[in-house]
Write a protein that holds these residues in place. Sequence first.
Motif, PDB file in Angstrom:
ATOM      1  N   GLY A 110      10.586   5.969  11.361  1.00  0.00           N
ATOM      2  CA  GLY A 110      11.854   5.053  10.571  1.00  0.00           C
ATOM      3  C   GLY A 110      11.327   4.704   8.987  1.00  0.00           C
ATOM      4  N   LEU A 111      10.692   3.502   8.710  1.00  0.00           N
ATOM      5  CA  LEU A 111      10.309   2.539   7.878  1.00  0.00           C
ATOM      6  C   LEU A 111       9.103   3.565   6.682  1.00  0.00           C
ATOM      7  CD1 LEU A 111       9.416  -0.293  10.054  1.00  0.00           C
ATOM      8  CD2 LEU A 111      11.440   0.331   8.703  1.00  0.00           C
ATOM      9  N   ALA A 112       8.649   4.818   6.868  1.00  0.00           N
ATOM     10  CA  ALA A 112       7.817   4.673   6.214  1.00  0.00           C
ATOM     11  C   ALA A 112       8.621   5.476   4.956  1.00  0.00           C
ATOM     12  CB  ALA A 112       7.295   6.360   7.011  1.00  0.00           C
ATOM     13  N   PRO A 113       7.612   5.656   4.015  1.00  0.00           N
ATOM     14  CA  PRO A 113       8.816   5.622   2.276  1.00  0.00           C
ATOM     15  C   PRO A 113       9.442   7.254   2.286  1.00  0.00           C
ATOM     16  CG  PRO A 113       6.397   4.946   1.456  1.00  0.00           C
ATOM     17  CD  PRO A 113       6.523   5.156   3.677  1.00  0.00           C
ATOM     18  N   THR A 114      10.392   7.692   1.944  1.00  0.00           N
ATOM     19  CA  THR A 114      10.739   9.057   1.565  1.00  0.00           C
ATOM     20  C   THR A 114       9.578  10.127   1.260  1.00  0.00           C
ATOM     21  OG1 THR A 114      12.833   8.302   0.618  1.00  0.00           O
ATOM     22  CG2 THR A 114      12.895  10.692   0.312  1.00  0.00           C
ATOM     23  N   SER A 123       0.794  -1.213   0.661  1.00  0.00           N
ATOM     24  CA  SER A 123       0.039  -0.092   0.350  1.00  0.00           C
ATOM     25  C   SER A 123       0.687   1.555  -0.029  1.00  0.00           C
ATOM     26  CB  SER A 123      -0.854  -0.243   1.624  1.00  0.00           C
ATOM     27  OG  SER A 123      -0.679   0.195   2.127  1.00  0.00           O
ATOM     28  N   GLY A 124       1.786   1.164   0.078  1.00  0.00           N
ATOM     29  CA  GLY A 124       2.996   2.415   0.113  1.00  0.00           C
ATOM     30  C   GLY A 124       2.867   2.363   1.044  1.00  0.00           C
ATOM     31  N   GLU A 125       2.830   2.180   2.521  1.00  0.00           N
ATOM     32  CA  GLU A 125       2.635   2.551   4.118  1.00  0.00           C
ATOM     33  C   GLU A 125       4.187   2.904   4.618  1.00  0.00           C
ATOM     34  OE1 GLU A 125      -0.655   2.057   6.052  1.00  0.00           O
ATOM     35  OE2 GLU A 125      -0.881   1.268   4.611  1.00  0.00           O
ATOM     36  N   ILE A 126       4.619   1.458   4.371  1.00  0.00           N
ATOM     37  CA  ILE A 126       6.146   1.074   4.463  1.00  0.00           C
ATOM     38  C   ILE A 126       7.091   0.748   3.478  1.00  0.00           C
ATOM     39  CG2 ILE A 126       7.426  -1.386   5.440  1.00  0.00           C
ATOM     40  CD1 ILE A 126       5.481  -1.208   7.716  1.00  0.00           C
ATOM     41  N   ARG A 127       8.417   1.400   3.696  1.00  0.00           N
ATOM     42  CA  ARG A 127       8.876   1.582   2.300  1.00  0.00           C
ATOM     43  C   ARG A 127       9.766  -0.653   1.771  1.00  0.00           C
ATOM     44  NH1 ARG A 127      14.811   4.228   5.726  1.00  0.00           N
ATOM     45  NH2 ARG A 127      15.256   1.812   3.618  1.00  0.00           N
ATOM     46  N   ARG A 172       7.296  10.519   3.386  1.00  0.00           N
ATOM     47  CA  ARG A 172       6.136  10.222   4.359  1.00  0.00           C
ATOM     48  C   ARG A 172       6.327  10.750   5.985  1.00  0.00           C
ATOM     49  NH1 ARG A 172       2.097   5.940   2.155  1.00  0.00           N
ATOM     50  NH2 ARG A 172       1.025   7.122   3.754  1.00  0.00           N
ATOM     51  N   ALA A 173       7.909  10.339   5.874  1.00  0.00           N
ATOM     52  CA  ALA A 173       7.994  10.234   7.142  1.00  0.00           C
ATOM     53  C   ALA A 173       7.723  12.005   8.672  1.00  0.00           C
ATOM     54  CB  ALA A 173       9.413  10.098   7.940  1.00  0.00           C
ATOM     55  N   GLY A 174       7.057  11.301   9.429  1.00  0.00           N
ATOM     56  CA  GLY A 174       6.399  12.330  10.181  1.00  0.00           C
ATOM     57  C   GLY A 174       4.654  12.585  10.112  1.00  0.00           C
ATOM     58  N   GLU A 175       4.581  11.552   9.136  1.00  0.00           N
ATOM     59  CA  GLU A 175       2.696  12.390   8.766  1.00  0.00           C
ATOM     60  C   GLU A 175       2.271  11.601   9.833  1.00  0.00           C
ATOM     61  OE1 GLU A 175       1.948  11.277   5.155  1.00  0.00           O
ATOM     62  OE2 GLU A 175       3.367  12.006   3.639  1.00  0.00           O
ATOM     63  N   SER A 176       0.597  12.546   9.828  1.00  0.00           N
ATOM     64  CA  SER A 176       0.048  12.400  11.385  1.00  0.00           C
ATOM     65  C   SER A 176      -0.996  10.817  10.385  1.00  0.00           C
ATOM     66  CB  SER A 176       0.039  12.825  11.494  1.00  0.00           C
ATOM     67  OG  SER A 176      -1.398  13.661  10.611  1.00  0.00           O
TER      68      SER A 176
END
Length: 233
Positions: A223-227, A176-180, A229-233
């Motif tokens: 840390g695992l979020a795609p570039t 789904s693109g939520e994790i790298r 998206r880190a820090g998104e709520s």
Amino acid sequence: MSLADADADATPRTRPGPARADGAGRAEGSARPEGPARGRPRSEAVEHAIVEGVMKLLEDGVPLADVSIERVARTAGVGKATIYRRWSGKEELFVEVMRAAEPDDLRLPGTSVRDDLVALLENLRRRGLASRSSALLHNVYVQMKCSPKVWSAYHENVVAPRRALGLAVLRRGQASGEIRADIDPSLALDMFVGPMLVRSVLERDADLPEGLSERIVDNVLTGLAPTGRAGES
């Protein structure tokens, strides 16, 4: 009517395979080829008495290695055949006892990868709290690790399915693109469950407060979020 009489003519059931990956419990055996099962349904009271019989022996200080089927049958007030109709041996019975002593089977909300990961960790947190509040549960874990056959059965029927469930959640997150996509799901799962296991198993006095599961998941997901998206709520 005694517990043994209540189950005397119950149809033997096919032994179930490993627990389902959805954590909802073990799958029932397939139907008998010669037609519908005959006889009275098996008594839940009998199964409860057998599990409680094992619990009583362990509470009385009987080592796991000395808890035989014969001894359980005497304590529970049933015949050995009644036990063998449900479990092929004491290793399988001990795994059932551990299931009964733990929190309810894990059910994931399925609303998002984050929510499912929080549910996974919350189950571990509650198991840690249960182990601390129950000397019996803690002692059984210790004794199980001294019995390779029992520990192997517990890992196959309880640990492995839960791990498979966690891996499925992470792979869904990658799709789904939520994790790298370049993250190893097995390693990522260790990153999620590791902190909770350290606090609940290795550090017996570590705090296991409400909200800990959410904090761990949110920190690791960052840390695992795609570039981008880190820090998104």
